[in-house]
Design a protein around this motif. Structure first.
Motif, PDB file in Angstrom:
ATOM      1  N   UNK A 231       0.669  -1.095  -0.101  1.00  0.00           N
ATOM      2  CA  UNK A 231      -0.018  -0.382   0.199  1.00  0.00           C
ATOM      3  C   UNK A 231       0.914   1.469  -0.022  1.00  0.00           C
ATOM      4  N   UNK A 232       1.879   1.134   0.865  1.00  0.00           N
ATOM      5  CA  UNK A 232       2.916   2.289   0.696  1.00  0.00           C
ATOM      6  C   UNK A 232       3.603   2.852  -0.471  1.00  0.00           C
TER       7      UNK A 232
ATOM      8  N   UNK B 200       3.052   6.085  -2.487  1.00  0.00           N
ATOM      9  CA  UNK B 200       4.266   6.933  -2.899  1.00  0.00           C
ATOM     10  C   UNK B 200       4.176   7.181  -4.505  1.00  0.00           C
ATOM     11  N   UNK B 201       3.503   6.181  -5.323  1.00  0.00           N
ATOM     12  CA  UNK B 201       3.649   6.720  -6.799  1.00  0.00           C
ATOM     13  C   UNK B 201       2.939   7.767  -7.072  1.00  0.00           C
TER      14      UNK B 201
ATOM     15  N   UNK C 146       8.597   7.398   2.354  1.00  0.00           N
ATOM     16  CA  UNK C 146       8.568   7.557   3.968  1.00  0.00           C
ATOM     17  C   UNK C 146       7.155   8.538   4.314  1.00  0.00           C
ATOM     18  N   UNK C 147       6.510   9.455   3.273  1.00  0.00           N
ATOM     19  CA  UNK C 147       5.441  10.268   3.742  1.00  0.00           C
ATOM     20  C   UNK C 147       4.096   9.055   3.463  1.00  0.00           C
ATOM     21  N   UNK C 148       4.483   8.248   2.443  1.00  0.00           N
ATOM     22  CA  UNK C 148       3.264   7.226   2.238  1.00  0.00           C
ATOM     23  C   UNK C 148       3.095   6.516   3.550  1.00  0.00           C
TER      24      UNK C 148
ATOM     25  N   UNK D 156      -6.566  17.350   8.090  1.00  0.00           N
ATOM     26  CA  UNK D 156      -5.397  17.527   8.349  1.00  0.00           C
ATOM     27  C   UNK D 156      -3.948  17.107   7.198  1.00  0.00           C
ATOM     28  N   UNK D 157      -4.368  15.802   7.179  1.00  0.00           N
ATOM     29  CA  UNK D 157      -3.200  14.956   6.407  1.00  0.00           C
ATOM     30  C   UNK D 157      -2.616  15.331   5.185  1.00  0.00           C
TER      31      UNK D 157
END
Length: 225
Positions: free
Chosen positions: A148-149, A153-154, A174-176, A203-204
């Protein structure tokens, strides 16, 4: 009784047929996964027996073991199928015509609704990630969150690259992963209620966008020295 006879709660049989080919899954295998996903989400993996999956799917135990080596193979297939379904639904909701930044924003806007719709999948993941004594269950959950990350990320990476970040691939991943952790926590707190989850995740997007801008500004400041 024959040594090859099966009961609903027999140990798993060694088999290469642990997970059906996802592109050729039969209707009966889909029914099994539907039943298992609901039971795993509502009762938990440990509290769901193969016998319960048989009863919920209205299929005999022979059909279960025809498609899957055992309960853990069913779980693996449930997680793989549910992840693909969630991101396919998210892609459909977002569409393919948007530029990278509006597309990322819409991903974050649509995610809470689809997380609620796929609540059992996220319940299974959340519970599995908290398992200390079941390495296989934890491994399946981590594999699903890693996939999923990578998918998320893509979506983030084109925005990160456009902002001028030197290593957009690493930062996006990292953000994913941060997004996934935040979203799972928000879903638990919201009890998978759509309105509360939308509020919790509101807020995400700005957090992620702010992190991208901060990283880009830091790199630009360092290069100007």
């Amino acid at each position: 009784m024959s040594l090859n006879a099966r009961t609903a709660d027999s140990p798993e049989r060694p088999s290469t047929r642990s997970t059906p080919d996802r592109d050729r899954m039969s209707p009966s295998a889909e029914v099994i996964l539907d039943a298992a996903e609901a039971l795993f989400g509502q009762r938990g993996y440990a509290s769901t027996s193969v016998a319960a999956i048989c009863e919920a799917s209205a299929l005999p135990v022979g059909s279960i073991y025809h498609h899957f080596a055992g309960k853990s193979a069913i779980l693996s297939a449930v997680l793989e199928r549910a992840a693909r379904r969630f991101f396919a639904e998210l892609d459909d909701a977002v569409g393919t015509q948007l530029a990278p930044e509006p597309r990322m924003r819409k991903y974050f806007e649509q995610a809470p609704n689809l997380m609620t719709r796929n609540a059992n999948y996220f319940r299974i993941i959340s519970a599995a990630l908290q398992q200390d004594g079941d390495d296989q269950l934890l491994s399946f959950a981590r594999q699903s969150t890693e996939a999923a990350g990578s998918t998320l990320a893509a979506v983030i990476e084109p925005v990160t690259a456009a902002a001028g970040v030197g290593d957009p691939v690493t930062l996006s991943l990292e953000l994913a992963h941060m997004t996934n952790s935040y979203a799972l926590g928000a879903a638990i707190i919201a009890g998978y209620d759509a309105r509360r989850l939308r509020e919790g995740m509101a807020p995400l997007y700005e957090i992620v966008r702010g992190a991208i801008d901060k990283a880009a500004a830091k790199e630009q400041g360092e290069s100007a020295r």
